[in-house]
Every structure is written in structure tokens, then in C-alpha cells.
Design a protein around this motif. Structure first.
Motif, PDB file in Angstrom:
ATOM      1  N   ASP A 484      75.255  -5.320 -12.230  1.00 44.38           N
ATOM      2  CA  ASP A 484      74.677  -6.061 -13.356  1.00 44.38           C
ATOM      3  C   ASP A 484      73.148  -6.096 -13.300  1.00 44.38           C
ATOM      4  N   ASN A 485      72.549  -5.102 -12.635  1.00 47.02           N
ATOM      5  CA  ASN A 485      71.085  -5.055 -12.583  1.00 47.02           C
ATOM      6  C   ASN A 485      70.535  -4.947 -14.005  1.00 47.02           C
ATOM      7  N   PRO A 486      69.638  -5.847 -14.416  1.00 46.98           N
ATOM      8  CA  PRO A 486      69.174  -5.861 -15.807  1.00 46.98           C
ATOM      9  C   PRO A 486      68.199  -4.718 -16.096  1.00 46.98           C
ATOM     10  N   ALA A 487      67.947  -4.501 -17.367  1.00 49.84           N
ATOM     11  CA  ALA A 487      67.008  -3.462 -17.795  1.00 49.84           C
ATOM     12  C   ALA A 487      65.565  -3.913 -17.674  1.00 49.84           C
ATOM     13  N   ALA A 488      65.349  -5.205 -17.550  1.00 58.29           N
ATOM     14  CA  ALA A 488      64.027  -5.785 -17.353  1.00 58.29           C
ATOM     15  C   ALA A 488      64.203  -6.991 -16.434  1.00 58.29           C
ATOM     16  N   PRO A 489      63.136  -7.480 -15.818  1.00 64.37           N
ATOM     17  CA  PRO A 489      63.288  -8.616 -14.901  1.00 64.37           C
ATOM     18  C   PRO A 489      63.951  -9.815 -15.565  1.00 64.37           C
ATOM     19  N   GLU A 490      64.787 -10.498 -14.795  1.00 62.52           N
ATOM     20  CA  GLU A 490      65.432 -11.723 -15.252  1.00 62.52           C
ATOM     21  C   GLU A 490      64.933 -12.905 -14.429  1.00 62.52           C
ATOM     22  N   ARG A 491      64.822 -14.053 -15.064  1.00 59.06           N
ATOM     23  CA  ARG A 491      64.431 -15.257 -14.355  1.00 59.06           C
ATOM     24  C   ARG A 491      65.659 -15.760 -13.611  1.00 59.06           C
ATOM     25  N   MET A 492      65.663 -15.543 -12.300  1.00 60.72           N
ATOM     26  CA  MET A 492      66.827 -15.879 -11.485  1.00 60.72           C
ATOM     27  C   MET A 492      66.774 -17.304 -10.953  1.00 60.72           C
ATOM     28  N   LEU A 493      65.569 -17.904 -10.974  1.00 64.60           N
ATOM     29  CA  LEU A 493      65.445 -19.269 -10.478  1.00 64.60           C
ATOM     30  C   LEU A 493      64.379 -19.979 -11.297  1.00 64.60           C
ATOM     31  N   SER A 663      48.702 -29.745  -6.440  1.00 64.89           N
ATOM     32  CA  SER A 663      48.852 -29.555  -7.890  1.00 64.89           C
ATOM     33  C   SER A 663      49.495 -28.216  -8.244  1.00 64.89           C
ATOM     34  N   ALA A 664      49.846 -27.400  -7.254  1.00 64.20           N
ATOM     35  CA  ALA A 664      50.240 -26.014  -7.512  1.00 64.20           C
ATOM     36  C   ALA A 664      51.705 -25.870  -7.892  1.00 64.20           C
ATOM     37  N   SER A 665      51.949 -24.913  -8.772  1.00 60.75           N
ATOM     38  CA  SER A 665      53.298 -24.423  -9.047  1.00 60.75           C
ATOM     39  C   SER A 665      53.269 -22.913  -8.847  1.00 60.75           C
ATOM     40  N   ALA A 666      54.435 -22.302  -8.758  1.00 58.81           N
ATOM     41  CA  ALA A 666      54.477 -20.874  -8.452  1.00 58.81           C
ATOM     42  C   ALA A 666      55.397 -20.142  -9.417  1.00 58.81           C
ATOM     43  N   GLU A 667      54.944 -18.977  -9.842  1.00 57.25           N
ATOM     44  CA  GLU A 667      55.786 -18.045 -10.587  1.00 57.25           C
ATOM     45  C   GLU A 667      55.731 -16.719  -9.842  1.00 57.25           C
ATOM     46  N   ALA A 668      56.894 -16.119  -9.604  1.00 59.26           N
ATOM     47  CA  ALA A 668      56.943 -14.931  -8.761  1.00 59.26           C
ATOM     48  C   ALA A 668      57.778 -13.838  -9.407  1.00 59.26           C
ATOM     49  N   LEU A 669      57.454 -12.612  -9.044  1.00 59.91           N
ATOM     50  CA  LEU A 669      58.225 -11.425  -9.428  1.00 59.91           C
ATOM     51  C   LEU A 669      58.599 -10.672  -8.166  1.00 59.91           C
ATOM     52  N   ILE A 670      59.878 -10.351  -8.049  1.00 60.08           N
ATOM     53  CA  ILE A 670      60.368  -9.488  -6.972  1.00 60.08           C
ATOM     54  C   ILE A 670      60.935  -8.237  -7.647  1.00 60.08           C
ATOM     55  N   TYR A 671      60.318  -7.083  -7.403  1.00 61.56           N
ATOM     56  CA  TYR A 671      60.751  -5.858  -8.086  1.00 61.56           C
ATOM     57  C   TYR A 671      60.656  -4.687  -7.125  1.00 61.56           C
ATOM     58  N   GLY A 672      61.728  -3.941  -6.991  1.00 55.22           N
ATOM     59  CA  GLY A 672      61.712  -2.760  -6.138  1.00 55.22           C
ATOM     60  C   GLY A 672      62.996  -2.625  -5.354  1.00 55.22           C
ATOM     61  N   ASN A 673      62.847  -2.265  -4.092  1.00 50.47           N
ATOM     62  CA  ASN A 673      63.981  -1.979  -3.223  1.00 50.47           C
ATOM     63  C   ASN A 673      64.422  -3.256  -2.495  1.00 50.47           C
ATOM     64  N   TYR A 674      64.959  -4.195  -3.258  1.00 52.87           N
ATOM     65  CA  TYR A 674      65.359  -5.485  -2.704  1.00 52.87           C
ATOM     66  C   TYR A 674      66.808  -5.787  -3.082  1.00 52.87           C
ATOM     67  N   ALA A 675      67.479  -6.479  -2.174  1.00 47.99           N
ATOM     68  CA  ALA A 675      68.786  -7.048  -2.507  1.00 47.99           C
ATOM     69  C   ALA A 675      68.567  -8.397  -3.190  1.00 47.99           C
ATOM     70  N   ARG A 676      69.587  -8.864  -3.883  1.00 53.08           N
ATOM     71  CA  ARG A 676      69.459 -10.086  -4.667  1.00 53.08           C
ATOM     72  C   ARG A 676      69.173 -11.314  -3.799  1.00 53.08           C
ATOM     73  N   ASP A 677      69.551 -11.267  -2.516  1.00 50.92           N
ATOM     74  CA  ASP A 677      69.295 -12.436  -1.671  1.00 50.92           C
ATOM     75  C   ASP A 677      67.809 -12.620  -1.355  1.00 50.92           C
TER      76      ASP A 677
END
Length: 918
Positions: A484-493, A663-677
């Protein structure tokens, strides 16, 4: 031999005229490209004709017998989505272009004629000398150019490297016994020979089709059997070294360079002794020369490796950026350098260190990624002059022949008696002025007593070889792609303080990946103090982690940390093996910083010096910086930041860091040769640095909104004789149609603007028109830096050009420009990093459909010529949204007209309407 990751096809040919040709077939490439490298450069200039080779490079673009129109090549390439350029170095002149792939045959035919039948029209010979003069004048305040001028002056005058390379009106002037055109023809006829040319052509055609295209075209290039004369003269006269050279820079530089004449090792590319030595001397990890120099408060940075090279020799260079204390104790810096070299000689060459570098080079070649076609062919064409045919593709990566004797021979040359030491600082004592760039300097030959001062006891045990690199990737396997790998990044969390986007890469399939984290805070960019503290904090963090991140960098695991408009970004990319180890170390330091007061003080002063040195940047770059500050809220000029930095303490930074993380919040992208965990793994790491409660709101991003009919003049002070005008015309709005119409206008304008205002009118060397969006607010910039015209004249010339743009465009030309721009917008991503950057920027813009490129392309294609012309005339002629940033130069003349004049970017933005970017 080609990389296992490279699916292109290659064929190497030698034509009947002895030109070597490399053909590259890539059926999927959107862009074709070609580069021809001539093994002739400024080192081949005749005596007293400085700049002739460089001038010849300029002239080849200006008409051939088959295509006599001087504008034809530039127009054809631009209208079909391409770019073209060239450069002249000491030994090489390299010409290159790219173009939309279907138009390679026509572009290549025009390109080939450069080397078969250039015209050298007397009219353009006379005009183009002004472009060379403008380039020379532009460099008069460039410290690298000025330093080279002094270096050439103290060299052996019998060595060709001592010649003036750029050229000027004086060096290229007609003389009673010889016209410059006659000398151009003579130089071309003697030196531009097929046997010293290397050609690389990359296209979508098959190899057979490329061969049938290229061979007839380039077989016509004459072979004159040119051979270089050997360079027998040493670069320094015997007895001149050791030498101590002091140079007074234009900028607030504190720099020392130590140069050592060595043998020419380029033919030993399989052994690469300079890579081995440069890696050790330039190492930044624990036990390194840089580590000890920093611990003593003497330097901020260090670089080492091969410098200038020529047939028969080269210079090995060690360059350091000094602190104030380092200038005073520069002899201590030299003591540590030579102590490090003594340690290397005592330890002797180490095969395990060589094998480690060899392993890294092997990994880099094995997983080599596709890059820019034009840059790729350019590099290959130059490399073909040195590598054996079988090694053309991998020559830069081969490191297979460990040779301890060769390494000992090289290290034996890096000694005090063979050194040229160059110290650049505003307070040095000088007694001479260089000929071409008027640089104050002094030169001193050193005796045995002075050499003895360069030898002293180093810190006992502090200098040693690096430890084995723990970051070298061991697991280079590929993860299994989820069904079920998406065609574009999905917000997983998605939680109060953090969001994580995830996608596995299915296209490039490399053991690499990108983990990008944007830590956002309302405490960034709202004032000069916030900006200065955020930049200083990130600089201190990078310095704090440098010793353990440097081995990771060598191992292909990249890290960057920088301040942006809404926070601080952390990027990790490269081999995904060992990324977790690096990220854990980085986050632990970021969350609990403990900065050494001395390092704080040195970095603070270095930042101030860097800001002060903005005055030494190219004038056109300074004006563009002022334009950017005028448009973006949250951008501040150098002086407000300097004022803050003059008065902050290390405790201020600690307090800022604590407030930032609260005051910080974080937005991240994980893209490449990674497992979902990887997602919960990153979330757990972020929990260690982020608070639990709800994040505060972020201030909006804002871009100045110029109204229809509004015209503003912003004069700026740039310390240079040249006049500079950057004329910014904002689009009518911020919709896709505005972006499409404005970017299409820039595409239509850029070739003619260059040709008319530079080639024909010779207004300056830097002449360009380009699309310039700020946070997606569309804009058009016309930019000229001129040594001959004032800014009023530049504005008139730009205005006259604008008035003729639409009338000179027919339907066919419009369609070509439209298609060229659509092709560029939709150009497939070449590698994993381009794809990751697109995803990351889309997330930052909240374009969660990831369809921004397609929307822009659709809007461009939806415009017909009438619609575009109506938009152009209304927005860029009749009801302009206009801002002119002008540096008047020595002429001290500003554009005339009814513009509202402002004295600063801050005044302009105060109370002005703006685009709000959510």
C-alpha cells in the motif's frame, strides 16, 4: 566501465581527425546535452596578450559561416528549453549546452560550427572586448581574483601561470604591428585542433543514431596536430622558497594559505595520492589538525588538497580561516601544520586508511545517481583529457593502487623549506602594489632562523591519525516495498507538536534516504534579535557536533542544520544505514546544548565578520540581497544583525535555545529506503526534545504586495565603480495564472534581453532577465551591472527593451517558448534528492496534493498568445507593480521618473500591504 546503477548506454569513438568522442544514449532523458573540451587555455596565451584565450571563448558564440547571425545560437537554444555557457581555465576551454531532447540535431549542428568556421566579425571583435573588460572590472574588488594577481606576480615570470588570464581593453587592444582580430585568428588556427578536443554528447537517440549524427558534423573539425610545448620553467625560481607573502584584502578577511609545489600526479589517478593526503590534512574529526587549531582558538575552518595544476607540476594547498588571535599567532598555526606533517611522516602511509577511502569511493560509484545532463557531459569531457578510455566513466572514483613510496614522496614535499605562506589581513604591512588589480602586498624570503620559528612543540598526543570510520555503510540492502505504498507522501502521524510524512521510494531504489525535520517556532525572524540568535545558535550547534558528523559526511551520510523563515531545519540524507546513530547524537546535543565560551566568542566574531564582508560580494549580488530584503518580511539587512551580535552573550544563546524548544513543533518527511517502522522510531526521538502541550500559533509569512501602477525606487550604497540596477516587476496577483504568465514572460525575454543589452549594446558583463518568485508570489527581474552606463541609462534601455518584446513575437516563437517552459516545469526528477526536495517544499507550502508542478504547467498551456500579450501589456507595461533597486556607482546617477523613493527596506515594508502566506 559504468556504474551498476547507470542504465545509459555508452560508446567511445575516435574520429578520423583524432577527436575523441563519447556518445551517451538515454532514451528517457528530457534534456540532451553536449560538451566539447579544448585542451587549450590561458596558459597558452602569447606573451603580452593576456586574456586572448578567454576572449576567443567569448567570440565563438557570435556567429559562424553557416549561421552568421550572432544571436542565432543563443535564441535557438533558449527557445527550445536550453542553456549554454563556457569557461576558460589555465589548461582548458570548455563549451557546453543542454536543450530539450528532440532538438539535439539542430543545436549540435550550430555548436559544431564553432570549431569549423567561426566568423570573428570585426564588428563583434570590437564590441566583445568590452564584455571582457567588464568582467575584469567586476573582479577588481574580488579578493580571490586579487590574491591570484599577487600570486602570479611573485611566481617565476617564465612560467605561463604568471600571465594575466582574464584580459582587458588594454591587453586586447589593437597594436601598430598587429590587430587583435588577426591574433585571434592566428591563435584559433594554431591551437583549436581536433586532436586536443574531447566531445561528449548525451541524447535520447540510440547509439547508432547518435553516431550517424555526430561523426559527419565533427569530422569536419580540422586536425592541425597541435602539441603543447613542455613547461620546463619551475613555478618558483630556485631560492625563492620559503616565502612569506602578506596581502591586504578588500573584505574583512583573516586567512592564511600555505602552498607547496609538488609533482604532477594527474596521470596517477588510480593511486590518487593527493586524495589520501588531502583527506588527512583536511580531516575535521578528533585528533585532527583542525581540532587542535580550534581548541587553541586560532582558526575557524580548514581545507586541504590539490590547488593549481599544470603540465609537469601542481600546488598542494592548505587554507585556514583565522581568528583574531590566529592572526597574531599565525606562526603557531604553521607550527601545528608542520607538526601534523611530521606525525604523518613518522607514522608512514597506512594501507588501512587508504582502503577506507577506496571503499567510500567504490560505494559512491556503485550507487552513483543521475545528475544534471549538462554538468555531467562537461565533467566527462574534461576528464577524457586525463583518463584512459576504459576509465572515462569511473576515473574520478578509482582509488585502487596503493603506493606507499609515492605517498612518502608526496609527504616529503610538504615541508617548511618548500612553502609559500600567504597571510591576508587588513592590518598586514605592505610595500608593493600588484599590476592588474592594484593589490597592496609585501613579500619576504625566509632564512634558516625564521624557518626554525615554524617548528615548535605541538600539544603532546593531541595530533594523531583518525580512528576507523564508524559511519561507513555496511548494510546496503533494499527494503521491501509495502503493497500500500502511496504515490506521494502520506501523513502517517499527526499530534499536537509533531507531524510525520512517509513514503518509500520505488523509482530510484538505492540504499539511501532523506529524513528532513522542520522545527517551527514563533521565536524566529520576527526581529533582528531573534534572527541573529537563531543563526548563531545553529552555527554553535554545527560547530559542537562537527567532530562526530565529519566522519559521517566522508561516509556519504550528509547532515545540515540551518535557520529558515519559521524555525530551524535539520536534514539527514545519504545511506540509510547508520542514520539513526547520527540522528540520536544530533538530537541529544540540540536539546541540551552546552557551548564553550571561547568557541562562542570566536563564532560570534566570525559571523560579524561575514556580515561585514557583504560589501565584498559581487555588486549585483548585493543589490539582489537588498531586493530580497525589500520584499520579504522577516529578512533583515547586515547592520541590524551586526548590532545584535555585538551585544549578545553565551547565556543569551542558552536562554534563546530553551525558549525555542519550549515553543517548538516539528514536521518531518521520511522518504527513501525505509521500512514503515521508521515513523514511530522518529516520533519517539522527537518526543525527547518537544514539549507535550499544544504548540503556539506561528506568525504568518508575508511578501510585499506592490499595487498596480505603484512605482518605487530604492537607492542602495554599494562600494564599487559599476552601476547596478535590479528592476523587479511583480505579477498582478498570486494565482496560478499570474505565475504562469510571469514565468512565461521571463522565458520569452531572457534570450533577447541578453543579446540586445549585452552583446549588441555592451552595457555590462552581468546582463540577465529571469523569473524570481518569493514564496510563490510571481515576479520578473531585469538585472544589469555596468561599468559604462549609469542606472538612469540602464532603466531607459530596459524600458525600451520591454516595449518591443510583444511586438517581436510571432505565434511559432510563442509556441516554442511555451513548450520549452512546460517541459522545464514538468521535467522528471533526476534523482532521489530532487524528488525529496519537491515533496518537502510542497509540504512546506501546504500543497498536500503534490500537484503544484502540474497546476503551473496546465496554467502555462492554457495561455494563448493573445491572452499572454494582454497580461504582459497590462501588468508589465501600463500598470506596473514596479520596484527598482539601484546602486549608482561612480556615476552617482539614479533613474528618473515618478517613482516614490524610499531610503530603506524597512521603511518600504512598514505599513505596506502584503501577501499573507499561510
Amino acid at each position: 566501465m559504468q556504474s551498476p546503477n547507470d542504465e545509459r548506454e555508452y560508446r567511445l569513438l575516435t574520429l578520423d581527425n583524432e577527436m575523441q568522442v563519447l556518445l551517451i544514449s538515454d532514451p528517457d532523458t528530457p534534456k540532451a546535452a553536449a560538451s566539447l573540451d579544448v585542451h587549450v587555455g590561458s596558459g597558452d596565451n602569447p606573451p603580452d596578450r593576456g586574456g586572448l584565450a578567454h576572449f576567443l571563448e567569448h567570440m565563438l558564440f557570435l556567429g559562424t559561416d553557416k549561421y552568421p547571425d550572432a544571436a542565432e545560437y543563443e535564441e535557438f537554444v533558449t527557445e527550445h528549453g536550453g542553456n549554454r555557457n563556457a569557461f576558460t581555465s589555465f589548461e582548458h576551454t570548455n563549451y557546453f549546452f543542454d536543450i530539450n531532447a528532440p532538438y539535439l540535431p539542430e543545436a549540435l549542428d550550430r555548436f559544431a560550427q564553432f570549431f569549423i568556421a567561426p566568423r570573428f566579425d570585426a564588428e563583434y571583435v570590437d564590441r566583445e572586448k568590452n564584455a571582457v573588460e567588464a568582467e575584469y572590472q567586476m573582479g577588481l574588488k574580488s579578493d580571490p581574483r586579487r590574491g591570484l594577481d599577487v600570486l602570479q606576480e611573485v611566481m617565476n615570470e617564465q612560467h605561463p601561470f604568471s600571465q594575466f588570464a582574464v584580459g582587458s581593453l588594454e591587453s586586447l587592444a589593437d597594436r601598430p604591428d598587429s590587430s587583435i582580430r588577426d591574433e585571434l585568428l592566428r591563435f584559433y588556427d594554431e591551437h583549436y585542433s581536433a586532436n586536443v578536443m574531447r566531445l561528449v554528447v548525451l541524447g535520447s537517440e540510440s547509439l547508432d543514431e547518435l553516431e550517424s549524427l555526430v561523426v559527419p558534423m565533427f569530422s569536419e573539425v580540422p586536425n592541425k596536430d597541435f602539441e603543447h610545448e613542455p613547461i620546463s620553467a619551475p613555478i618558483f625560481v630556485e631560492g625563492d622558497l620559503p616565502m612569506f607573502l602578506q596581502i591586504k584584502p578588500q573584505a574583512t578577511l583573516r586567512q592564511m594559505q600555505v602552498l607547496f609545489p609538488i609533482a604532477d600526479y594527474r596521470s596517477e589517478y588510480r593511486a590518487k595520492p593527493l586524495s589520501y593526503l588531502g583527506n588527512l590534512v583536511g580531516h575535521e574529526g578528533e585528533g585532527s589538525l583542525l581540532s587542535q587549531l580550534k581548541s587553541e582558538g586560532l582558526v575557524e575552518s580548514l581545507a586541504a588538497g590539490s590547488g593549481l595544476g599544470w603540465r609537469g607540476g601542481a600546488l598542494f594547498s592548505v587554507s585556514v580561516t583565522l581568528t583574531e588571535e590566529g592572526v597574531e599567532k599565525h606562526e603557531r598555526v604553521l607550527q601545528l601544520l608542520f607538526a601534523y606533517m611530521d606525525m604523518l611522516r613518522e607514522q608512514g602511509p597506512k594501507e588501512w586508511l587508504y582502503e577506507e577511502q577506496s571503499r567510500l569511493a567504490e560505494l559512491a560509484f556503485r550507487f552513483k545517481e543521475e545528475g544534471n545532463p549538462m554538468g555531467y557531459v562537461q565533467g566527462l569531457a574534461g576528464g577524457m583529457q586525463y583518463y584512459d578510455p576504459v576509465d572515462v566513466l569511473q576515473g574520478a572514483y578509482i582509488m585502487s593502487d596503493y603506493d606507499a613510496a609515492m605517498l612518502r614522496e608526496l609527504m616529503a614535499d610538504i615541508v617548511p623549506a618548500n612553502a609559500l605562506v600567504v597571510l591576508e589581513d587588513a592590518d598586514v604591512a605592505t610595500d608593493r602594489v600588484s599590476e592588474h588589480y592594484a593589490v597592496p602586498y609585501s613579500v619576504e624570503r625566509l632564512d634558516a632562523r625564521q624557518l626554525a620559528d615554524w617548528r615548535g612543540a605541538a600539544a603532546e598526543g593531541a595530533l594523531h591519525l583518525p580512528a576507523p570510520n564508524a559511519f561507513i555503510a555496511e548494510d546496503v540492502s533494499l527494503v521491501k516495498i509495502d503493497n500500500d505504498n502511496p504515490a506521494a507522501p502520506e501523513r502517517m502521524l499527526e499530534e499536537q507538536r509533531k507531524q510525520i510524512w512517509f513514503m518509500q521510494d520505488e523509482e530510484f531504489r538505492l540504499p539511501r534516504g532523506a529524513t528532513y525535520i522542520n522545527f517551527r517556532s514563533p521565536l524566529v525572524s520576527q526581529s533582528p534579535r531573534q534572527t541573529a540568535l537563531a543563526v548563531l545558535y545553529t552555527a554553535l550547534l554545527k560547530d559542537r557536533v562537527n567532530e562526530f558528523t565529519y566522519p559521517a559526511l566522508l561516509a556519504g551520510l550528509n547532515f545540515n542544520l540551518y535557520k529558515h523563515a519559521q524555525g530551524i531545519s535539520l536534514r539527514i540524507s545519504g545511506y540509510n544505514d547508520k542514520q539513526d546513530v547520527l540522528l540520536d547524537k544530533l538530537l541529544s546535543v540540540m536539546a541540551s546544548p552546552d557551548f564553550d565560551p571561547q568557541r562562542f566568542e570566536n563564532i560570534r566574531k566570525d559571523m560579524i565578520r561575514s556580515l561585514e564582508n557583504a560589501v565584498a560580494k559581487r555588486p549585483s549580488s548585493q543589490v539582489l540581497d537588498d531586493l530580497r530584503e525589500s520584499l520579504l518580511y522577516g529578512e533583515w539587512g547586515e547592520q541590524p544583525l551586526i548590532d545584535v551580535l555585538q551585544n549578545v552573550s553565551v547565556n543569551d544563546v542558552h536562554d534563546y535555545a530553551q525558549a525555542f524548544w519550549n515553543s517548538a513543533s516539528a514536521e518531518a518527511l521520511i522518504y527513501g529506503n525505509y521500512a514503515r517502522d521508521a515513523v514511530p522510531g522518529l516520533a519517539a526521538r522527537l518526543d525527547k526534545v518537544l514539549p507535550d502541550e499544544a504548540a503556539p500559533d506561528l506568525p504568518e509569512l508575508k511578501v510585499l504586495k506592490l499595487e498596480a501602477g505603484e512605482s518605487v525606487l530604492y537607492p542602495v550604497d554599494v562600494e564599487h565603480d559599476d552601476a547596478v540596477l535590479a528592476w523587479y516587476l511583480q505579477g498582478a496577483g498570486n494565482a496560478w495564472q499570474d505565475r504562469a504568465a510571469t514565468s512565461l514572460t521571463a522565458q520569452i525575454m531572457k534570450s533577447g534581453f541578453f543579446q540586445q543589452l549585452r552583446t549588441e549594446q555592451q552595457l555590462g558583463y552581468i546582463v540577465s532577465a529571469f523569473y524570481w518568485s518569493q514564496l510563490d508570489v510571481p515576479g520578473l527581474v531585469m538585472l544589469i551591472q555596468s561599468p559604462v552606463a549609469d542606472t538612469a541609462g540602464l532603466a531607459s534601455a530596459m524600458d525600451a527593451f520591454l516595449g518591443g518584446v510583444a511586438g517581436s513575437l510571432d505565434d511559432e516563437q510563442f509556441a516554442r517558448h511555451q513548450q520549452a517552459l512546460v517541459s522545464e516545469v514538468l521535467r522528471p526528477h533526476k534523482n532521489l534528492w530532487e524528488r525529496a526536495e519537491f515533496f518537502w517544499q510542497s509540504i512546506a507550502k501546504k500543497q498536500y496534493a503534490f500537484d503544484g508542478r502540474q497546476q503551473l504547467a496546465d496554467a502555462i498551456e492554457a495561455l494563448d498568445r493573445v491572452q499572454w500579450q494582454q497580461y504582459f501589456e497590462r501588468t508589465f507595461l501600463k500598470q506596473r507593480h514596479s520596484l527598482q533597486v539601484a546602486a549608482p556607482g561612480k556615476a552617482a546617477v539614479l533613474p528618473e521618473g515618478g517613482q516614490r523613493r524610499v531610503e530603506s527596506a524597512e521603511v518600504l515594508k512598514a505599513g505596506h500591504r502584503f501577501y499573507s502566506i499561510n
